[in-house]
Design a protein around this motif. Sequence first.
Motif, PDB file in Angstrom:
ATOM      1  N   VAL A 448      12.321 -17.075  65.233  1.00 49.20           N
ATOM      2  CA  VAL A 448      10.866 -17.175  65.215  1.00 49.20           C
ATOM      3  C   VAL A 448      10.320 -16.013  66.035  1.00 49.20           C
ATOM      4  O   VAL A 448      10.691 -15.822  67.195  1.00 49.20           O
ATOM      5  CB  VAL A 448      10.389 -18.517  65.794  1.00 49.20           C
ATOM      6  CG1 VAL A 448       8.863 -18.556  65.874  1.00 49.20           C
ATOM      7  CG2 VAL A 448      10.900 -19.668  64.944  1.00 49.20           C
ATOM      8  N   ALA A 449       9.435 -15.218  65.439  1.00 51.29           N
ATOM      9  CA  ALA A 449       9.004 -13.972  66.066  1.00 51.29           C
ATOM     10  C   ALA A 449       8.364 -14.195  67.425  1.00 51.29           C
ATOM     11  O   ALA A 449       8.634 -13.461  68.381  1.00 51.29           O
ATOM     12  CB  ALA A 449       8.031 -13.240  65.135  1.00 51.29           C
ATOM     13  N   SER A 450       7.529 -15.195  67.549  1.00 53.53           N
ATOM     14  CA  SER A 450       6.774 -15.386  68.785  1.00 53.53           C
ATOM     15  C   SER A 450       7.605 -15.997  69.908  1.00 53.53           C
ATOM     16  O   SER A 450       7.374 -15.709  71.083  1.00 53.53           O
ATOM     17  CB  SER A 450       5.556 -16.275  68.517  1.00 53.53           C
ATOM     18  OG  SER A 450       4.750 -16.388  69.662  1.00 53.53           O
ATOM     19  N   THR A 451       8.609 -16.840  69.553  1.00 52.27           N
ATOM     20  CA  THR A 451       9.332 -17.592  70.576  1.00 52.27           C
ATOM     21  C   THR A 451      10.810 -17.247  70.688  1.00 52.27           C
ATOM     22  O   THR A 451      11.445 -17.577  71.690  1.00 52.27           O
ATOM     23  CB  THR A 451       9.232 -19.101  70.286  1.00 52.27           C
ATOM     24  OG1 THR A 451       9.916 -19.399  69.057  1.00 52.27           O
ATOM     25  CG2 THR A 451       7.769 -19.531  70.190  1.00 52.27           C
ATOM     26  N   GLY A 452      11.379 -16.632  69.654  1.00 57.88           N
ATOM     27  CA  GLY A 452      12.815 -16.346  69.668  1.00 57.88           C
ATOM     28  C   GLY A 452      13.682 -17.521  69.269  1.00 57.88           C
ATOM     29  O   GLY A 452      14.913 -17.428  69.343  1.00 57.88           O
ATOM     30  N   GLU A 453      13.070 -18.625  68.824  1.00 54.21           N
ATOM     31  CA  GLU A 453      13.865 -19.784  68.408  1.00 54.21           C
ATOM     32  C   GLU A 453      14.753 -19.406  67.219  1.00 54.21           C
ATOM     33  O   GLU A 453      14.255 -18.904  66.212  1.00 54.21           O
ATOM     34  CB  GLU A 453      12.941 -20.938  68.005  1.00 54.21           C
ATOM     35  CG  GLU A 453      13.688 -22.164  67.478  1.00 54.21           C
ATOM     36  CD  GLU A 453      12.771 -23.192  66.859  1.00 54.21           C
ATOM     37  OE1 GLU A 453      13.290 -24.204  66.341  1.00 54.21           O
ATOM     38  OE2 GLU A 453      11.541 -22.972  66.861  1.00 54.21           O
ATOM     39  N   PRO A 454      16.073 -19.627  67.299  1.00 54.97           N
ATOM     40  CA  PRO A 454      16.949 -19.302  66.164  1.00 54.97           C
ATOM     41  C   PRO A 454      16.625 -20.185  64.959  1.00 54.97           C
ATOM     42  O   PRO A 454      16.400 -21.385  65.096  1.00 54.97           O
ATOM     43  CB  PRO A 454      18.348 -19.598  66.703  1.00 54.97           C
ATOM     44  CG  PRO A 454      18.211 -19.587  68.191  1.00 54.97           C
ATOM     45  CD  PRO A 454      16.835 -20.096  68.469  1.00 54.97           C
ATOM     46  N   LYS A 455      16.614 -19.590  63.788  1.00 53.88           N
ATOM     47  CA  LYS A 455      16.399 -20.336  62.558  1.00 53.88           C
ATOM     48  C   LYS A 455      17.614 -20.142  61.659  1.00 53.88           C
ATOM     49  O   LYS A 455      18.735 -20.223  62.132  1.00 53.88           O
ATOM     50  CB  LYS A 455      15.090 -19.904  61.878  1.00 53.88           C
ATOM     51  CG  LYS A 455      13.847 -20.115  62.750  1.00 53.88           C
ATOM     52  CD  LYS A 455      13.680 -21.537  63.253  1.00 53.88           C
ATOM     53  CE  LYS A 455      13.282 -22.518  62.209  1.00 53.88           C
ATOM     54  NZ  LYS A 455      12.971 -23.855  62.727  1.00 53.88           N
ATOM     55  N   TRP A 456      17.447 -19.859  60.397  1.00 56.26           N
ATOM     56  CA  TRP A 456      18.580 -19.834  59.485  1.00 56.26           C
ATOM     57  C   TRP A 456      19.436 -18.578  59.683  1.00 56.26           C
ATOM     58  O   TRP A 456      18.977 -17.558  60.178  1.00 56.26           O
ATOM     59  CB  TRP A 456      18.136 -19.953  58.041  1.00 56.26           C
ATOM     60  CG  TRP A 456      17.207 -18.868  57.528  1.00 56.26           C
ATOM     61  CD1 TRP A 456      15.847 -18.889  57.521  1.00 56.26           C
ATOM     62  CD2 TRP A 456      17.591 -17.624  56.934  1.00 56.26           C
ATOM     63  NE1 TRP A 456      15.349 -17.738  56.961  1.00 56.26           N
ATOM     64  CE2 TRP A 456      16.404 -16.941  56.575  1.00 56.26           C
ATOM     65  CE3 TRP A 456      18.813 -17.015  56.656  1.00 56.26           C
ATOM     66  CZ2 TRP A 456      16.395 -15.688  55.973  1.00 56.26           C
ATOM     67  CZ3 TRP A 456      18.817 -15.759  56.054  1.00 56.26           C
ATOM     68  CH2 TRP A 456      17.627 -15.114  55.721  1.00 56.26           C
ATOM     69  N   SER A 457      20.700 -18.683  59.298  1.00 53.35           N
ATOM     70  CA  SER A 457      21.619 -17.545  59.377  1.00 53.35           C
ATOM     71  C   SER A 457      22.484 -17.534  58.119  1.00 53.35           C
ATOM     72  O   SER A 457      22.611 -18.543  57.426  1.00 53.35           O
ATOM     73  CB  SER A 457      22.499 -17.631  60.622  1.00 53.35           C
ATOM     74  OG  SER A 457      23.311 -18.785  60.587  1.00 53.35           O
ATOM     75  N   ALA A 458      23.075 -16.369  57.841  1.00 53.22           N
ATOM     76  CA  ALA A 458      23.900 -16.198  56.639  1.00 53.22           C
ATOM     77  C   ALA A 458      25.165 -15.425  57.004  1.00 53.22           C
ATOM     78  O   ALA A 458      25.204 -14.195  56.904  1.00 53.22           O
ATOM     79  CB  ALA A 458      23.117 -15.475  55.557  1.00 53.22           C
ATOM     80  N   PRO A 459      26.230 -16.120  57.437  1.00 56.06           N
ATOM     81  CA  PRO A 459      27.495 -15.435  57.743  1.00 56.06           C
ATOM     82  C   PRO A 459      28.058 -14.679  56.543  1.00 56.06           C
ATOM     83  O   PRO A 459      28.739 -13.664  56.696  1.00 56.06           O
ATOM     84  CB  PRO A 459      28.417 -16.583  58.165  1.00 56.06           C
ATOM     85  CG  PRO A 459      27.499 -17.680  58.608  1.00 56.06           C
ATOM     86  CD  PRO A 459      26.299 -17.566  57.733  1.00 56.06           C
ATOM     87  N   ALA A 460      27.729 -15.166  55.321  1.00 52.22           N
ATOM     88  CA  ALA A 460      28.251 -14.525  54.112  1.00 52.22           C
ATOM     89  C   ALA A 460      27.666 -13.143  53.874  1.00 52.22           C
ATOM     90  O   ALA A 460      28.116 -12.424  52.986  1.00 52.22           O
ATOM     91  CB  ALA A 460      27.976 -15.414  52.895  1.00 52.22           C
ATOM     92  N   ALA A 461      26.674 -12.760  54.663  1.00 48.98           N
ATOM     93  CA  ALA A 461      26.092 -11.426  54.490  1.00 48.98           C
ATOM     94  C   ALA A 461      27.125 -10.340  54.774  1.00 48.98           C
ATOM     95  O   ALA A 461      27.132  -9.295  54.137  1.00 48.98           O
ATOM     96  CB  ALA A 461      24.889 -11.254  55.412  1.00 48.98           C
ATOM     97  N   GLU A 462      28.005 -10.573  55.767  1.00 46.95           N
ATOM     98  CA  GLU A 462      29.015  -9.587  56.151  1.00 46.95           C
ATOM     99  C   GLU A 462      28.376  -8.209  56.291  1.00 46.95           C
ATOM    100  O   GLU A 462      28.846  -7.218  55.750  1.00 46.95           O
ATOM    101  CB  GLU A 462      30.156  -9.556  55.139  1.00 46.95           C
ATOM    102  CG  GLU A 462      30.887 -10.880  54.999  1.00 46.95           C
ATOM    103  CD  GLU A 462      31.992 -10.823  53.957  1.00 46.95           C
ATOM    104  OE1 GLU A 462      31.895  -9.984  53.035  1.00 46.95           O
ATOM    105  OE2 GLU A 462      32.959 -11.590  54.069  1.00 46.95           O
ATOM    106  N   ALA A 463      27.299  -8.138  57.060  1.00 45.47           N
ATOM    107  CA  ALA A 463      26.438  -6.964  57.065  1.00 45.47           C
ATOM    108  C   ALA A 463      26.759  -5.987  58.188  1.00 45.47           C
ATOM    109  O   ALA A 463      27.210  -6.377  59.270  1.00 45.47           O
ATOM    110  CB  ALA A 463      24.981  -7.404  57.166  1.00 45.47           C
TER     111      ALA A 463
END
Length: 699
Positions: A448-463
């Motif tokens: 979350v831009a304002s608070t830094g709260e982690p939201k969704w993630s995608a390990p499959a991105a392998e980025a």
Amino acid sequence: MNPLGTGDPLRLGPYRLLGVLGEGGMGKVYFGQDNSGRTAAVKVLRPELAHDQNLALRFVREAQMAQAVTSTGVARVLGAHTEGGRPWIATEFLTGPTLDQAIDAHGPFDDPTVRALAAAIARTLADIHTAGLVHRDLKPANIVLTSDGPRVIDFGIARPEHGLTLTTTGEVPVTPGYGAPEQVMGHRVGPPADVFSLGALLAYAASGQRAYDGGHVAAVQYEVVHGEPRLSHLPEHLRQLIAPCLAKDPALRPTPGQIAAAFAPPRGAERIWRHGPLAGDIKQRERTVHQLTTVVAAHGDPRRVSRRRLITALATGGAVIAAGGGSAAWWLRERETGQKPGPFAIPPAVRTPDARILSADKGDFVIGEAPTPLWGPMPVLAKDSPAPLPVRDVVVFGARAGGLAAHSVVDGKHRWTAPDVDAAALYCSLSDALIAAVDTKGSLVTFVASTGEPKWSAPAAEATTLLAADDEAVYVVTKSGRLRSIGRSDATVRWTARISGDLGPKARPRGAAAQGVLVVATLAGDVIAVDTADGRKKWDLPSQSAADGLRVVPKISGSTVYLNGRTWTARRIADGKELWKKTSTDAFDNVNAWGPSTVHGTTVYAAQGSYISGLNGKDGSEAWHGVTTGSVSVVLQGSSVWGVDNLNTGLGGVVAFDADSKKQVWTYPLTRRALHWITGDSNRIFVMDGAALIALPVF
């Protein structure tokens, strides 16, 4: 929307009342639903005022006025009861943000959206005037943006064209800054008054700033009658279209038909309300209303929702429909299941805290002297930090201690840190609500831009590198050097594609995505465009390479992508067709290249050698020219054009030009032989000076 309170009726006519949408001095507006499941906004006169004959007549007149207009651009009247008891009017419930809510959440509209808005409202005004009425209170809060386009609401003070003002001594006739001079003076009001209001409304939509402003109501009304509208922050072509609407003399204002023709929205303009961040906001509100009016219970009418369930949701969620976007659905789910909102429950973007624009005439600064920073310098930047990214109330950057950090744009105070992020892999904003980045393991992560709260993630991105994002997906380069699309709604891999060119972990290519196309620029300077639906190549531009290691950074605006390099070119994003090309203006063409583009209105700016140039985005003709030394990035904020003087050892620093006179106003000194970059937002300039971060004011 708020829950019903003590004394609120449970039903009016065929409508079961489910919540309170708003209230004023005369009455309340409820959210209602009839037995067929159709929703409505039900406006009712306060019980203590129901016996006031004058107010009751005014309420009846409002119903008559609204029923007289059959335009598709207004909220339809579904029913009314104006005799005996408590008078009420039921109108079509419009799902979507009001114009002021949309500007708060998404910022000023771009040119195509302003044109579509102007044409749609102008056509609606023509229908209103054809019915013999004058709306008299056209303002951002009375425009609802739906998936079918803008709709005009609230005929509370509408009058027949021949009618005089409704106000009595001491009352404010209309919303200050939007009512016409003749309304402020209490004179006879005709259709041109609505045109004036439309002009003020469009100025706000195009810039986020009011055409008339002041410290108090009287000052604003004085400016409306005697002052000039503040339109200098508008692109020239929009200023020429909007200014005639704001003429003091009603006879000099254009008609709604002339406005609709002059703004001439592009083909397919109706799709503006169905695609993009604003459309996503509208769709989320539609889903919220559906959830609030549908029960999943095993018994009873499936179209009905229990009052207890709705009140619980409303009490917990607060202003969930009118202002909270999709928050109602999250609170509803949490209350019913006992579970916290999931990673895809994204809060709306926070309001942008704009800084005050300085004025030399008011003594805010002295021309020629260096400005005092708003805050900084702060030694907080990592050596390999990309350019600072301002997102509403925070500015995001690679942290000196590692990871990603965000500081307040207002005072520079630390807000949050994500220590496991690889900031050098780049980061971007997702609809100003989330920050997307790549962590040290290659997962695509969001906060979350304002608070830094982690939201969704995608390990499959392998980025290894984050390229770009659009409304549907985030695009990355994988560890194997391929392009990959990650869906924003479910964090799943949409497709993976291989393209020619070096996309390795050290190459850090740059990208931009819009209009169904992802444009990628490799380290070698080749440009490849692929279809965002499947990753298939659409077109390419070999050897658009930059000199001195300066990267090609694609910049998309509308249906055009601007590419910097040894030449500066505009290409049609759909097929890569060249629209114009600009060669070097510097004697050292083999050394100096054009820096990344910055689009402001219809003008696109870039720096090259000793110059900053502004070109007409459509044909490449010169519109602006300023002299600096060695600037790379160019920023437009306030009434000024900003660059960085990297080479002038005596006066090097951040250079600010007056956009109109093209004269240099001030220079803020920077550290020599350091990496410099500037970016801007909300009337602030953010400066990367080596490891230091600085925020400067604008004029």
